[in-house]
Design a protein around this motif. Structure first.
Motif, PDB file in Angstrom:
ATOM      1  N   LEU A 152       8.505   7.169  -6.107  1.00 21.65           N
ATOM      2  CA  LEU A 152       8.143   7.732  -4.716  1.00 21.65           C
ATOM      3  C   LEU A 152       9.262   8.398  -3.969  1.00 21.65           C
TER       4      LEU A 152
ATOM      5  N   GLN B 181      -2.324   6.816  -5.423  1.00 17.08           N
ATOM      6  CA  GLN B 181      -2.156   7.033  -3.813  1.00 17.08           C
ATOM      7  C   GLN B 181      -3.704   7.120  -3.265  1.00 17.08           C
ATOM      8  N   TYR B 182      -4.367   6.360  -2.526  1.00 18.05           N
ATOM      9  CA  TYR B 182      -4.145   5.196  -2.004  1.00 18.05           C
ATOM     10  C   TYR B 182      -5.363   4.318  -2.215  1.00 18.05           C
ATOM     11  N   HIS B 217       2.809   0.934  -7.477  1.00 17.66           N
ATOM     12  CA  HIS B 217       2.131   0.320  -6.709  1.00 17.66           C
ATOM     13  C   HIS B 217       2.432  -1.311  -7.014  1.00 17.66           C
ATOM     14  N   CYS B 256       4.119   2.711  -1.140  1.00 20.00           N
ATOM     15  CA  CYS B 256       3.645   3.714  -2.189  1.00 20.00           C
ATOM     16  C   CYS B 256       3.416   4.918  -1.398  1.00 20.00           C
ATOM     17  N   GLY B 257       3.892   5.212  -0.086  1.00 14.77           N
ATOM     18  CA  GLY B 257       3.662   6.329   0.786  1.00 14.77           C
ATOM     19  C   GLY B 257       3.058   6.050   2.007  1.00 14.77           C
ATOM     20  N   HIS B 260       0.306   3.578   2.367  1.00 14.82           N
ATOM     21  CA  HIS B 260       0.423   2.412   1.591  1.00 14.82           C
ATOM     22  C   HIS B 260      -0.449   1.014   2.416  1.00 14.82           C
ATOM     23  N   MET B 263      -4.155   0.672   1.430  1.00 20.57           N
ATOM     24  CA  MET B 263      -4.520   0.517   0.084  1.00 20.57           C
ATOM     25  C   MET B 263      -4.881  -0.610  -0.158  1.00 20.57           C
TER      26      MET B 263
END
Lengths: 548, 343
Positions: A152, B181-182, B217, B256-257, B260, B263
């Motif tokens: 990430l 993602q995601y 994840h 995870c971004g 997240h 998700m």
């Protein structure tokens, strides 16, 4: 008062010409450990305010389940910056930089640190580095959390992540330089009459801390350099695209970052061990046990790192090994806590602000310790890892522990540093607001985590809203609590009641000089005639007391 | 006359034990337990809560007691008693915590074994035996380059495996999980179903074989007390048997971004009949979808002549395909002649 001060040639206040520092001295490359200590603290506190404002932003975002205050990726930057600033620019500099620098030479009777110039270099790395990190706010800051796990961290913007890596490398360098200085100073600069077992416990705590700084920090540097290659040059040390192994980064990162927890909390174990005997007027209970337990924590702290990785795809035997080592750390930590409680027991406790904060420290830190043992149990950790339970736990350790420890130390040594008393009433208001605000903010987070709320999320399930709002209100109280402290501290530093050189009648050497201490600390080399904690009424009196 | 302090201490001790035991069982902090493994973990947590409650009350109690009882009264002089330590007492408060953490470790070890933590097929070791194959696929992944290493796990299966009773047997339901993602994509290889939600039959052993497409994840199902990171390039697994029908959240637990937090999907635990109905309906709609896919099969424009590529648009505009062809060629010639003029 039966404990007498037996320091020869102790000059009374009137005889000493105090060389008052002017404000300009604090902006120079001063090699005076006391100037550097204050430089560290003030710089750290400024970053504490920035990190705190970020935390308030995070809590305000989390007052509602939707991501409605900021963009979700901005939210990620906010908690990334919050964690990085609080750890590397506040607690580490305040604990190891400010307290250790100011106190170590005074406590061991030295005129300065072993390497004064190195000391100044270590400090002056921090302000520009901190500014660089703040600058990255405007260039697209790092978003991958303070842990910055690849892949990430390799995908969320090169500039911010690059600045983040450079910042940590520089702050790590500063920390290593500090560690070298503390280690050498404690071992080599003590007055001849002070043996290791006569050192104040803060020195033991700093010896343990500086060992961790020296052993663990270079490994973080290694991890970050490899990560920067992956980021900039497209290598594949950690990037699975190309055959890298992201889990290896996690091992290297935590090899430093778990000991970092002890780097952040051990100095305050030392502070608490100093403060409690003075204000309870009793010897510390079990000096040797508390001293050695610092060393044991330091050693064990190096072999527990993978407990952060129980769900990372870790082989079973490794999980079991790290579970047991982590559990065992509870034993030396328990020795300290019980030692402090036993010191309080039967004392003549002066319930002033430093003592209240010290009691607050034990009260909150013990909760962090208990949840720490719980988290060490692999089956339970698999459930709560990366949830708000962990957020609660880490704040009970790093706020309930470290920040309460910082305030304990500040209120205790304020008269030493400024020569003036800090106002008690406002101090107590500060304590109550901090204690209440802290617990209201973080206690409900345990429940949120157990019930199913992951950490690091900008949007959450509506069923968690109630408790989240409680946390948010608590965080506002916590924010407000800083105001009375700041006003009180700044006002009293200039206008407070004069305190004299030893208002607490403390026995450690730091109190046996003028307040503020003169430029080279001691007029003449002090000679030890008493142990650091020889408080308490004599044997006969004690027998009389127990007979009653 | 005062009550002897030993009696007071004894009564306090009994009270403390009772309160701890009661709270340890009745804290109500955990969500519903939907598997036997979850119940095991809850009993471990309850045991730790019991001890923690006791310790919490002792420490906070001593602090408050000291603050009241040993507070310096105004004008009071003198120090406390000069007690520097008490070795037997210090040994006691070293030994008791040591015994407690040792006991928790052994208990955790038991529970971990019961959950399937020691299943040899889930400890990454069998990947060692299959090393050449593993290495080959890693090289393949490097060679065809650039692409995310989905479906080419180098080390396989770390996580929580089968409980000791089920070890060595295949799970009743196998699901391949892909985290990206995601979103989560669940593929049932045996019955050829792809779904965005995890459907499992109650009481049957389920194995999740998990991979990530982009970043790390983590699958977390709070009601099963199970979590496992889903790592690009490394297959991880989770095995569990549910025992309560219901719908439970399945959340990503590893940052995870930006999205997240969103998700999230569901795990639906069906009765066996409902599960069969679900499979049937999925297969039907899968067939229907396959029909659509056949009709609208994607073509690579690079393989088509410009005329063929433009044909649908030309038709729509009422232009004859030949005309398009002609225009295209003219354009080329014109370009060529302009170039020669410039020369």
């Amino acid at each position: 008062m039966t404990a007498e001060l037996l320091i020869p040639n102790q000059t009374s206040e009137d005889d000493v010409v105090i060389h008052h520092r002017t404000w300009k001295d604090y902006f120079t490359f001063s090699t005076d450990h006391k100037v550097i200590g204050i430089q560290y603290f003030v710089t750290g506190f400024i970053f504490y305010i920035i990190g705190g404002l970020l935390a308030e932003g995070i809590r305000t975002e989390l007052a509602t389940p939707d991501a409605d205050l900021v963009d979700p990726s901005t939210y990620n930057s906010m908690f990334t910056m919050h964690g990085t600033i609080m750890i590397f620019l506040w607690i580490v500099p305040a604990g190891t930089g400010a307290f250790a620098n100011y106190l170590l030479p005074l406590m061991i009777g030295a005129r300065d640190m072993a390497f004064p110039k190195l000391n100044a270099v270590a400090f002056w790395i921090i302000p520009p580095t901190g500014l660089l990190l703040i600058l990255s706010f405007f260039l697209g800051p790092a978003q991958a959390g303070w842990t910055s796990y690849p892949p990430l961290s390799l995908l969320t913007g090169k500039v911010g992540e690059g600045i983040w890596i450079v910042t940590l490398l520089l702050l790590g360098t500063s920390s290593i330089l500090g560690g070298i200085n503390f280690f050498t100073t404690i071992l080599k600069m003590r007055i001849p009459s002070m043996s290791m077992m006569q050192m104040p416990l803060f020195c033991w705590a700093m010896l343990a801390t500086s060992m961790l700084m020296l052993i663990a920090t270079p490994v973080l540097a290694g991890a970050l350099i490899l990560l920067s290659f992956d980021l900039i040059a497209g290598t594949a040390f950690f990037n699975p695209v190309g055959g890298g192994e992201p889990v290896v980064y996690q091992h290297m990162f935590w090899f430093y970052s778990h000991p970092a927890v002890y780097i952040m909390v051990l100095p305050f174990f030392g502070v608490i061990s100093e403060v409690i005997p003075v204000h309870c007027r009793k010897p510390i209970f079990g000096y040797a046990a508390i001293a050695y337990s610092s060393m044991v924590i330091s050693f064990l702290g190096l072999i527990v790192w993978a407990h952060h990785m129980f769900t990372s795809g870790t082989p079973p035997w490794l999980r079991m090994f790290f579970m047991i080592t982590t559990m065992v750390i509870a034993v030396p930590t328990g020795i300290k806590i019980f030692g402090w409680l036993a010191t309080m027991w039967g004392g003549k406790i002066n319930l002033n602000t430093p003592m209240l904060f010290a009691m607050g420290f034990i009260s909150t830190f013990v909760i962090g310790g208990i949840t720490g043992v719980m988290l060490a149990a692999v089956p339970f950790d698999i459930h709560v890892h990366d949830t708000y339970f962990v957020v609660a736990h880490l704040h009970y350790v790093l706020f309930g522990g470290s920040v309460f420890g910082i305030y304990t130390g500040i209120y205790h040594w304020f008269p030493k540093v400024t020569g003036r008393h800090i106002d008690e009433t406002w101090g107590k208001i500060h304590f109550v607001l901090t204690y209440v605000g802290f617990n209201v903010t973080f206690l409900p987070m345990h429940v949120l985590g157990l019930q199913g709320m992951p950490r690091r999320i900008a949007m959450y399930a509506p069923e968690f809203q109630g408790l989240n709002q409680v946390c948010t209100y608590g965080s506002y109280v916590l924010a407000i609590s800083t105001v009375p402290f700041l006003v009180n501290a700044i006002y009293c530093a200039y206008k407070g009641k004069p305190a004299g050189s030893n208002p607490w009648n403390a026995l450690t050497l730091d109190w046996q000089t003028t307040s503020p201490p003169e430029i080279e600390n001691f007029e003449v080399l002090p000679v030890l005639k008493t142990g650091p904690y020889d408080y308490g009424d004599s044997e006969e009196e004690e027998k009389e007391l127990t007979a009653v | 006359m005062n009550i002897p302090s030993s009696i007071t201490t004894l009564l306090l001790g009994i009270g403390l034990t009772l309160v701890s035991l009661w709270y340890g069982q009745n804290h109500g902090l955990m969500p519903v337990a939907a598997s036997e493994g979850a119940t095991h973990i809850d009993s471990l947590f309850n045991a730790m809560m019991t001890i923690s409650t006791g310790l919490f009350i002792i420490v906070q109690g001593v602090i408050v007691y000291c603050a009241i009882k040993f507070r310096r009264k105004p004008g009071e002089l003198g120090d406390g008693a000069a007690i520097e330590g008490n070795v037997p007492l210090e040994i006691l408060w070293t030994a008791i915590p040591a015994a407690i953490v040792l006991w928790i470790s052994i208990y955790s070890f038991e529970i971990y074994n019961e959950m399937g933590g020691f299943d040899p097929s889930a400890d990454g070791m069998h990947a060692m035996h299959g090393m050449p194959a593993g290495k080959g696929s890693a090289m393949a992944a490097t060679m065809d380059m650039g692409d995310v290493p989905k479906g080419s796990p180098r080390i396989s299966a770390l996580g929580v495996g089968a409980s000791p009773a089920n070890q060595g047997k295949a799970a009743a339901v196998n699901v391949n999980v892909l985290g990206l993602q995601y979103a989560w994509i669940f593929t049932y290889p045996e019955i050829n179903i792809t779904s965005g939600e995890l459907h499992v039959p109650v009481g049957k052993e389920v194995q999740l074989n998990m991979n990530a497409q982009d970043v790390i994840h983590a699958v977390w199902i709070p009601q099963l007390r199970l979590k496992q990171d889903v790592i690009p390039g490394t297959e991880t697994q989770l095995r569990f048997t549910t025992n309560k029908v219901g719908t439970y959240p399945l959340r990503c637990a590893e940052l995870c971004g930006g999205y997240h937090g969103s998700m999230v999907t569901q795990m639906i635990v069906h009765t066996p009949e409902e599960y069969d109905t679900w499979i049937a309906s999925q297969q039907q709609s899968a067939q229907a979808q396959a029909e659509i896919v056949k009709q609208t099969i994607a073509m690579n424009p690079a393989n088509l002549s410009p005329a063929k590529y433009l044909a649908p648009y030309a038709n729509e505009m009422g232009v004859k395909p030949e005309m398009v062809e002609h225009l295209h060629h003219q354009g080329m010639e014109m370009g060529g002649s302009i170039a020669s003029v410039i020369k």
